[in-house]
Scaffold this active site. Structure first.
Site, PDB file in Angstrom:
ATOM      1  N   CYS A  77       0.841  -1.206   0.000  1.00 41.29           N
ATOM      2  CA  CYS A  77       0.000   0.000   0.000  1.00 41.29           C
ATOM      3  C   CYS A  77       0.871   1.249   0.000  1.00 41.29           C
ATOM      4  CB  CYS A  77      -0.909  -0.023   1.222  1.00 41.29           C
ATOM      5  SG  CYS A  77      -1.790   1.525   1.521  1.00 41.29           S
ATOM      6  N   CYS A  80       0.434   3.455   3.016  1.00 39.57           N
ATOM      7  CA  CYS A  80       1.073   2.898   4.214  1.00 39.57           C
ATOM      8  C   CYS A  80       2.568   3.216   4.223  1.00 39.57           C
ATOM      9  CB  CYS A  80       0.874   1.393   4.273  1.00 39.57           C
ATOM     10  SG  CYS A  80      -0.858   0.868   4.335  1.00 39.57           S
TER      11      CYS A  80
END
Length: 777
Positions: A77, A80
């Site tokens: 991600c 993230c």
């Protein structure tokens, strides 16, 4: 927050993608996948974040005495990855809050963690959940949504969650509510702490609560917040600024806490260093006790604002003679790392001439090794200057000064290595190195291959792997190392390895470099790197390194030569039974009765090589003389028992032993000259003396050739100076010397007598002439 959508067909979406999106997606996918390949997650234990897994999730989240904030993320991600630096910074920022609240993270992209993430209802990444203290095993946590994704906003949100009345209060968390005048007046009736710090602030300020949590792990101090609306306390303490901090003790004394800026970081730093304030569980030994305690190693007083060369040389000794010595054979990447490390030391170490000479000699030898493997013993011989070809010495032993700890297990070698690293980066900047990463990559290789603390080496490698490759200037290298050192200090603060007398702090502190610190408009601390860089270059400059407590160069050279001589003698003693028999035989001869004559010829002592003579410190004594005094200097070469050459004034029937008078005199005065040179502290005089030693060796060898020729003549039955039987008294008079030697002595005596007589007559005539001139009118 990025939420996962349902599965979408590639053909259904292909028409909606613009031409640049496929390339962008490929790049992002590669960047996101790289951490997964390299590290298996976005966080490590060194980031002050608890790494959750199916094995520990229940024990960490449930029935815990502290609250926890958990991040659920996926390594692929992009959001993230972008959020991970914020989470790491938050963990370092609230490290002192750990007994009350802690941070954790779990990688939902790892298949073994999928069941845990599904259990807590995670459908998008990154997701944050708050778990109060003593949460039950059926709890799924409280979602944190709509909060700022920066360190300051997250810190304030955590404080608000701790203050919620419906939450279980962590036992270790101090009171965060507003203090009243009645509570302050009765505080010391129920508390034994030494200081009560009162932070006066406005209602919307978080400074007081942040400082309270920052001092959570410290004893003898308590913090309370007072609002500006408490007019009686404001007037009583004379408060005019908000925020501001005042100290109040049991005696009723009130004083304002002096800080560089009225902000959280400066309050916490000043309060943690008040007299008597110590970290819980850390007993701080007074410095006076350390100085007076003679059972411990001698305490060396030092200036905390300076670097000491003794620490740097001790770091070199321990790294090259202890750490590297753990590798019997060095090859591959380890050999490359060692070559680079010694090369950087030879280029940038700002040491004494003898130490720099030793490093350059070791570097030259290493660079000449073209093979893929070396033996450490060979490197050690070069480092110890076995051949003694120059005044090169790296003193042995450690003498910690600014890196000494209150106990032997604290500081020392790790502290000195950090200091050495900083000095090398600054020296490279001063000298003007060509490669900005030369020193950093060299230190990285050394730590990876040789640093004994493998846990520390792993952490250093992970820090280097993050952004060391992006350093593009020599000044940037200085700042990179400083930032990472502070990161390590933050991680180790409060650890068992922390010296209570020298706590881990963010360096330099405000009292050492006030201009290095500043405050943002939000009240957050900010490093002024434009001031930090010149401060570091000045602090670690070679011109400011103090030489106190250094071992004298002459003593270091004597110690080195003495050790090498002892090692050589030990090596020679084990060469074989034949040599041992030769060593034992003379001692038995000395015990024989004086009147007994032996027909065995004395074996000639083995002639040392030029390298061995250059490596000796001092000759053991005059060759051919019986040792009548067993006392010898500690630096002298020990001698085995020898057969005596002289037997006194006894008339001998056997042919006399001829002793080389010139060789005897040469060695005698050579020994005296070397003993005098050992007391000199001037290195230049030692170099001249060593040159004289080589000349003496050549002079000695010349007379040995003459003596060998004489012995050959005796073996052939040729006597160049036959003795008359009527003049045997000459043997008694010469005490064993040859007739040639005695004749030369008589001739020299006669010549000197004639010269003295001539000088006497000359000066007598001159005096008469001067008297005649004076007497003239």
């Amino acid at each position: 927050m990025a939420h996962r959508g349902g599965a979408t067909s590639y053909h259904a979406t292909k028409r909606r993608l613009n031409p640049l999106k496929p390339f962008t997606c490929c790049v992002i996918s590669f960047l996101c996948a790289f951490p997964l390949i390299a590290d298996g997650g976005l966080y490590t234990a060194s980031d002050q974040v608890i790494i959750l897994s199916p094995d520990n999730v229940d024990s960490v989240l449930f029935s815990s005495s502290s609250a926890l904030v958990v991040e659920f993320y996926a390594t692929w991600c992009g959001h993230c990855v972008a959020f991970s630096p914020v989470w790491k910074s938050l963990a370092r920022d609230i490290k002192e809050w750990k007994p009350a609240v802690d941070l954790a993270a779990i990688d939902c992209a790892d298949e073994k963690n999928r069941r845990v993430c599904i259990r807590f209802g995670i459908t998008g990444y990154p997701s944050l959940k708050f778990f109060p203290a003593y949460s039950s095993n059926t709890s799924t946590g409280q979602d944190l949504r709509g909060i700022p994704r920066d360190v300051r906003g997250l810190r304030h949100y955590i404080i608000e969650k701790l203050e919620m009345r419906d939450q279980t209060w962590p036992p270790a968390c101090p009171p965060l509510e507003i203090a009243s005048e009645a509570e302050i007046d009765s505080f010391f009736q129920t508390s034994t702490v030494k200081y009560l710090a009162l932070v006066f602030e406005k209602k919307n300020s978080y400074v007081g609560r942040e400082v309270t949590l920052d001092l959570l792990q410290y004893e003898n101090v308590a913090v309370r917040r007072v609002l500006d609306t408490e007019t009686s306390l404001v007037s009583r303490f004379g408060v005019t600024e908000f925020p501001s901090c005042y100290l109040y003790n049991s005696s009723g004394n009130i004083s304002r806490l002096k800080v560089l800026n009225e902000a959280r970081v400066f309050y916490s730093y000043a309060l943690q260093r008040l007299p008597g304030v110590v970290r819980t569980g850390k007993v701080k030994i007074p410095i006076t006790d350390l100085i007076q305690n003679t059972t411990l190693e001698e305490w060396r007083t030092f200036n905390k604002t300076r670097v000491y060369m003794s620490d740097l040389e001790s770091a070199l000794h321990y790294s090259l003679r202890v750490e590297v010595a753990a590798h019997v054979s060095i090859s591959g990447d380890d050999l490359i790392a060692l070559k680079k490390f010694v090369n950087v030391l030879a280029k940038y170490f700002p040491g004494r001439p003898s130490v720099k000479s030793a490093l350059k000699t070791a570097n030259s030898w290493l660079q000449e090794q073209k093979g893929t493997k070396i033996e450490y013993n060979d490197f050690r011989e070069v480092l110890d200057n076995v051949v003694q070809m120059s005044d090169a010495v790296l003193p042995e032993g450690v003498r910690w000064v600014s890196c000494q700890g209150s106990q032997a297990r604290y500081r020392g070698y790790p502290c000195s290595m950090w200091t050495l690293f900083h000095v090398l980066t600054v020296q490279a900047d001063e000298i003007g190195g060509s490669d900005p990463q030369e020193v950093l990559q060299t230190l990285r290789g050394y730590v990876k291959s040789f640093f004994g603390c493998r846990y520390c080496a792993t952490h250093f490698e992970s820090m280097a792997d993050e952004d060391m490759d992006y350093v593009n200037s020599l000044s940037g290298a200085v700042l990179w190392l400083w930032l990472r050192h502070n990161q390590v200090n933050n991680r180790l603060a409060g650890d068992l390895s922390e010296d209570p007398h020298f706590p881990k702090i963010q360096w330099p502190p405000p009292d050492l470099c006030p201009t290095c610190h500043s405050v943002k408009w939000t009240g957050e601390h900010h490093w002024n790197k434009e001031e930090v860089s010149p401060f570091l270059k000045n602090y670690f400059s070679s011109s400011r390194i103090l030489p106190d407590y250094l071992q004298d160069e002459t003593q270091a050279l004597i110690q080195q030569r003495n050790k090498l001589t002892a090692a050589r003698m030990e090596k020679e003693a084990g060469r074989g039974p034949g040599r041992k028999a030769r060593e034992i035989h003379p001692s038995s001869a000395t015990e024989a009765p004086q009147g007994e004559e032996t027909d065995e010829e004395e074996e000639e002592e083995e002639e040392p090589t030029l390298e061995e003579q250059a490596g000796e410190q001092y000759p053991a004594g005059s060759e051919g003389m019986e040792d009548t005094t067993p006392i010898q200097a500690p630096w002298e070469k020990p001698q085995s028992p020898r057969k005596p050459r002289f037997v006194g004034l006894k008339l001998r029937e056997t042919p006399e032993d001829i002793v080389d008078l010139d060789s005897f005199v040469g060695q005698h005065y050579k020994a005296k000259a070397l003993r005098a040179a050992s007391m000199s502290t001037v290195v230049r005089q030692r170099s001249l003396q060593k040159q004289n030693d080589v000349d003496d060796v050549q002079f000695e060898r010349g007379w040995r050739v003459k003596r060998d020729l004489g012995s050959r003549e005796e073996n052939l039955g040729i006597e160049p100076y036959p003795r008359s039987q009527s003049k045997r008294w000459m043997s008694v008079f010469s005490v064993g010397f040859s007739r040639l030697d005695v004749s030369l002595c008589v001739l020299l005596y006669l010549l000197s007598t004639v010269c003295l007589l001539g000088m006497y007559l000359y000066f007598k005539l001159r005096i008469k002439q001067r008297r005649a001139k004076v007497s003239l009118p």
